[in-house]
Design a protein around this motif. Structure first.
Motif, short mmCIF file in Angstrom:
data_model
loop_
_atom_site.label_atom_id
_atom_site.label_comp_id
_atom_site.label_asym_id
_atom_site.label_seq_id
_atom_site.Cartn_x
_atom_site.Cartn_y
_atom_site.Cartn_z
N SER A 199 0.83 -1.21 0.00
CA SER A 199 0.00 0.00 0.00
C SER A 199 0.86 1.25 0.00
O SER A 199 0.57 2.23 -0.69
CB SER A 199 -0.92 0.00 1.22
OG SER A 199 -1.82 -1.09 1.18
N ILE A 200 1.94 1.22 0.78
CA ILE A 200 2.83 2.37 0.82
C ILE A 200 3.46 2.61 -0.55
O ILE A 200 3.61 3.74 -1.01
CB ILE A 200 3.92 2.15 1.89
CG1 ILE A 200 3.28 2.10 3.28
CG2 ILE A 200 4.97 3.26 1.83
CD1 ILE A 200 4.25 1.75 4.39
N ALA A 201 3.82 1.52 -1.23
CA ALA A 201 4.42 1.65 -2.56
C ALA A 201 3.47 2.31 -3.54
O ALA A 201 3.88 3.09 -4.40
CB ALA A 201 4.84 0.28 -3.06
N ARG A 202 2.17 2.02 -3.40
CA ARG A 202 1.19 2.65 -4.29
C ARG A 202 0.98 4.11 -3.94
O ARG A 202 0.76 4.95 -4.81
CB ARG A 202 -0.14 1.90 -4.21
CG ARG A 202 -0.11 0.51 -4.84
CD ARG A 202 -1.52 0.00 -5.07
NE ARG A 202 -2.26 -0.12 -3.83
CZ ARG A 202 -2.29 -1.21 -3.07
NH1 ARG A 202 -1.59 -2.28 -3.44
NH2 ARG A 202 -3.01 -1.24 -1.97
N LEU A 203 1.03 4.42 -2.64
CA LEU A 203 0.79 5.79 -2.20
C LEU A 203 1.97 6.71 -2.45
O LEU A 203 1.81 7.90 -2.71
CB LEU A 203 0.44 5.81 -0.70
CG LEU A 203 -0.89 5.16 -0.31
CD1 LEU A 203 -0.98 5.03 1.20
CD2 LEU A 203 -2.05 5.97 -0.85
N ILE A 204 3.19 6.15 -2.36
CA ILE A 204 4.40 6.95 -2.53
C ILE A 204 5.21 6.35 -3.67
O ILE A 204 6.01 5.42 -3.46
CB ILE A 204 5.23 6.98 -1.23
CG1 ILE A 204 4.36 7.43 -0.05
CG2 ILE A 204 6.44 7.90 -1.39
CD1 ILE A 204 5.06 7.39 1.28
N PRO A 205 5.02 6.83 -4.88
CA PRO A 205 5.74 6.27 -6.03
C PRO A 205 7.25 6.39 -5.85
O PRO A 205 7.75 7.35 -5.25
CB PRO A 205 5.25 7.10 -7.21
CG PRO A 205 3.96 7.72 -6.73
CD PRO A 205 4.11 7.91 -5.26
N ALA A 206 7.97 5.44 -6.36
CA ALA A 206 9.43 5.47 -6.30
C ALA A 206 9.95 6.64 -7.12
O ALA A 206 9.39 6.98 -8.16
CB ALA A 206 10.00 4.16 -6.82
N PRO A 207 11.06 7.28 -6.68
CA PRO A 207 11.62 8.42 -7.44
C PRO A 207 12.16 7.97 -8.79
O PRO A 207 12.54 6.84 -8.98
CB PRO A 207 12.73 8.93 -6.51
CG PRO A 207 13.07 7.77 -5.63
CD PRO A 207 11.81 6.98 -5.46
#
Length: 207
Positions: A199-207
């Protein structure tokens, strides 16, 4: 209609009433809390919960009274504000009308009170949060400058006064002890939102 208009009779004659409050100040705080129990003239108890709201923004009268010097720091608890409102009912009514928000209730006959997810909230376990920042149903770990609210809670409700990423309203249940804790509850600290890594990966896209 805002609070002043409703108090002046704007909705009279529509058959919307389910009960009448003997204490205007207590009813004002019941609207802030969103649910409660009414003791009826025959000694019975009616449980009521949030139904809808008039669409007007919430204004916290505690801050107004502090800013005006009407109350001092340490006096702006629920009991302190109640004492101020009751000391002069005309003055108290004018202050309450500065909060234009009005909450409508419905009688609860099943489990409850119900939170924003439509499921019952649990005393000492459920908190209201701003869903713009905290997904409903998410666990939240609170670490504050007072002991009672510290620990793990579940975000199960929302509220007109609960705005911002680090604003939470803990639910303490019913009864005198719960009222005493909730009425004086104010703390500062940090909140940790616990989410699955996916869920965190979806909310905070990788740079």
């Amino acid at each position: 209609y805002d609070r002043t208009a409703i108090e002046s009779g704007a909705l009279d004659g529509r058959g919307l009433e389910i009960a009448y409050a003997a204490d205007a100040a207590e009813f004002f705080f019941l609207q802030i809390q969103g649910s409660g129990r009414l003791r009826l003239p025959d000694g019975g108890i009616m449980r009521i919960g949030y139904d809808t709201q008039n669409g007007r923004g919430y204004v916290g009268i505690g801050k107004l009274l502090l800013d005006r010097g009407a109350l001092q720091r340490g006096q702006a608890s629920m009991q302190g504000i109640l004492d101020y409102l009751r000391a002069d009912p005309v003055r108290g009514a004018a202050v309450m009308n500065e909060n234009p928000s009005w909450v409508f209730f419905r009688e609860l006959t099943g489990p409850g009170p119900l939170g924003a997810l439509g499921v019952p909230v649990t005393g000492r376990a459920s908190v209201a949060a701003d869903p713009k920042y905290v997904p409903l149903g998410a666990p939240v770990f609170l670490s504050l400058d007072r002991a009672e609210p510290g620990g793990l809670w579940i975000a199960q409700d929302t509220g007109g006064a609960i705005k911002g990423a680090n604003r939470f309203d803990s639910f303490w249940g019913a009864g005198d002890e719960a009222r005493a804790i909730a009425g004086g509850m104010s703390g500062r600290g940090s909140a940790l939102l616990l989410l699955p890594r996916a869920s965190i990966a979806r909310l905070i896209p990788a740079p």
